[in-house]
Design an enzyme around this catalytic site. Structure first.
Site, mmCIF file in Angstrom:
data_model
loop_
_atom_site.group_PDB
_atom_site.id
_atom_site.type_symbol
_atom_site.label_atom_id
_atom_site.label_comp_id
_atom_site.label_asym_id
_atom_site.label_seq_id
_atom_site.Cartn_x
_atom_site.Cartn_y
_atom_site.Cartn_z
ATOM 1 N N HIS A 172 0.859 -1.189 0.000
ATOM 2 C CA HIS A 172 0.000 0.000 0.000
ATOM 3 C C HIS A 172 0.893 1.236 0.000
ATOM 4 O O HIS A 172 1.964 1.239 0.606
ATOM 5 C CB HIS A 172 -0.912 -0.017 1.239
ATOM 6 C CG HIS A 172 -1.999 1.002 1.159
ATOM 7 N ND1 HIS A 172 -1.758 2.332 1.414
ATOM 8 C CD2 HIS A 172 -3.302 0.898 0.831
ATOM 9 C CE1 HIS A 172 -2.901 2.998 1.237
ATOM 10 N NE2 HIS A 172 -3.856 2.154 0.897
ATOM 11 N N GLU A 192 -4.130 2.196 -7.095
ATOM 12 C CA GLU A 192 -4.535 3.288 -6.197
ATOM 13 C C GLU A 192 -3.626 4.495 -6.437
ATOM 14 O O GLU A 192 -2.510 4.557 -5.887
ATOM 15 C CB GLU A 192 -4.377 2.854 -4.737
ATOM 16 C CG GLU A 192 -5.275 1.723 -4.328
ATOM 17 C CD GLU A 192 -5.549 1.754 -2.817
ATOM 18 O OE1 GLU A 192 -6.723 1.779 -2.462
ATOM 19 O OE2 GLU A 192 -4.596 1.784 -2.022
HETATM 20 P P1 13P Z 1 -9.824 6.097 0.649
HETATM 21 O O1 13P Z 1 -10.957 5.245 0.077
HETATM 22 O O2 13P Z 1 -10.090 6.589 2.021
HETATM 23 O O3 13P Z 1 -9.382 7.116 -0.331
HETATM 24 O O4 13P Z 1 -8.568 5.092 0.817
HETATM 25 C C1 13P Z 1 -8.200 4.319 -0.261
HETATM 26 C C2 13P Z 1 -7.210 3.330 0.193
HETATM 27 O O5 13P Z 1 -6.103 3.677 0.515
HETATM 28 C C3 13P Z 1 -7.632 1.933 0.267
HETATM 29 O O6 13P Z 1 -6.533 1.111 0.426
#
Ligand code: 13P
Length: 254
Positions: free
Chosen positions: A99, A170
């Site tokens: 992450h 992401e």
């Molecule tokens: P948010 O949905 O709060 O933007 O976070 C995304 C995330 O980092 C999921 O791993």
């Protein structure tokens, strides 16, 4: 590729053990009677401390648990570390790896992420590998190069059917900011990653998730993209209402 949508709630460092257990207890009744777990898969990633307590409530039911990180190895003198084996025993069946918060605050490198993917497989866990560019990288046109670098160590590994994989795109600038990525951009990036996957070794049915300010209102737009198979959700997954609404939206897409 027709894959049932996969929703993963990443709770990060939120919720006490008691709050997590109570969520697990209340979730079943809220989904009962309408949720089709074969059609929409639901995974919750609480803090590692809460895995065991949540697993007791969820039992063998269809809601799966994920850990948010693992450390390498099985056991040993590694103060403070939790191995994949321990997380699996506590109830996790998947584990989020790489992450951007771990890359940023815990200095995780692409090499370490690749090692952690192996450690996940060795422990019988499905790795959910997160990739994504920063705002500066996006603005300087490096998105594809960054994703390729982050994924190359993983996609070149020999992988057979017993080594399942999930990839989550992401964009760092969209995480926790409310600045959601444009669906057409995500669609294009997912298509490119899907092409890389098609030339990689191993099974091709790798779910590709989008993450970054996903909520019940924008989820449907991402799930309609042909190369996106689900979402990794932070903030909007912290309430029962949010999770139930997102399962409903995902189920309406199919
Ligand atoms: P948010 O949905 O709060 O933007 O976070 C995304 C995330 O980092 C999921 O791993």
């Amino acid at each position: 590729m027709a894959m049932s949508p996969l929703l993963i709630a990443n709770w990060k460092m939120y919720k006490t053990v008691e709050e997590s257990a109570s969520f697990a207890r209340l979730l079943g009744p809220r989904l009962e009677g309408w949720w089709k777990p074969q059609a929409v898969r639901l995974v919750i990633a609480p803090t590692s401390l809460a895995l065991f307590a949540m697993a007791r409530h969820l039992g063998d039911g269809p809601v799966a648990l994920a850990a948010q990180n693992l450390e390498l190895g099985r056991e040993g003198a590694f103060t403070g570390a939790l191995s994949g084996y321990l997380l699996h025993e506590a109830g996790a069946r998947l584990v989020i790896i790489g992450h951007s918060e771990r890359r940023r605050y815990f200095a995780e490198t692409d090499g370490l992420v690749a090692e952690k993917v192996d450690a996940a497989w060795n422990a019988g866990l499905t790795p959910v590998v997160c990739v994504g560019e920063t705002e500066a990288e996006r603005d300087s046109g490096q998105t594809e190069a960054v994703l390729k670098r982050q994924l190359s160590a993983i996609l070149t590994k020999p992988r057979d059917d017993d080594k399942p994989l999930v990839i989550a795109y992401e964009p760092v600038w969209a995480i926790g900011t409310g600045r959601v990525a444009k669906t057409e951009d995500v669609g294009q990036i997912a298509h490119t990653v899907r092409q890389w996957l098609s030339t990689s070794q191993g099974p091709k049915d790798v779910p590709l998730l989008y993450g970054g300010s996903v909520n019940p209102d924008n989820l449907g737009g991402f799930l309609r993209l042909p190369d996106v198979n689900g979402a990794l959700v932070g903030g909007a997954s912290l309430t029962l209402e949010g999770v139930v609404a997102m399962v409903r939206v995902a189920q309406e897409q199919i």
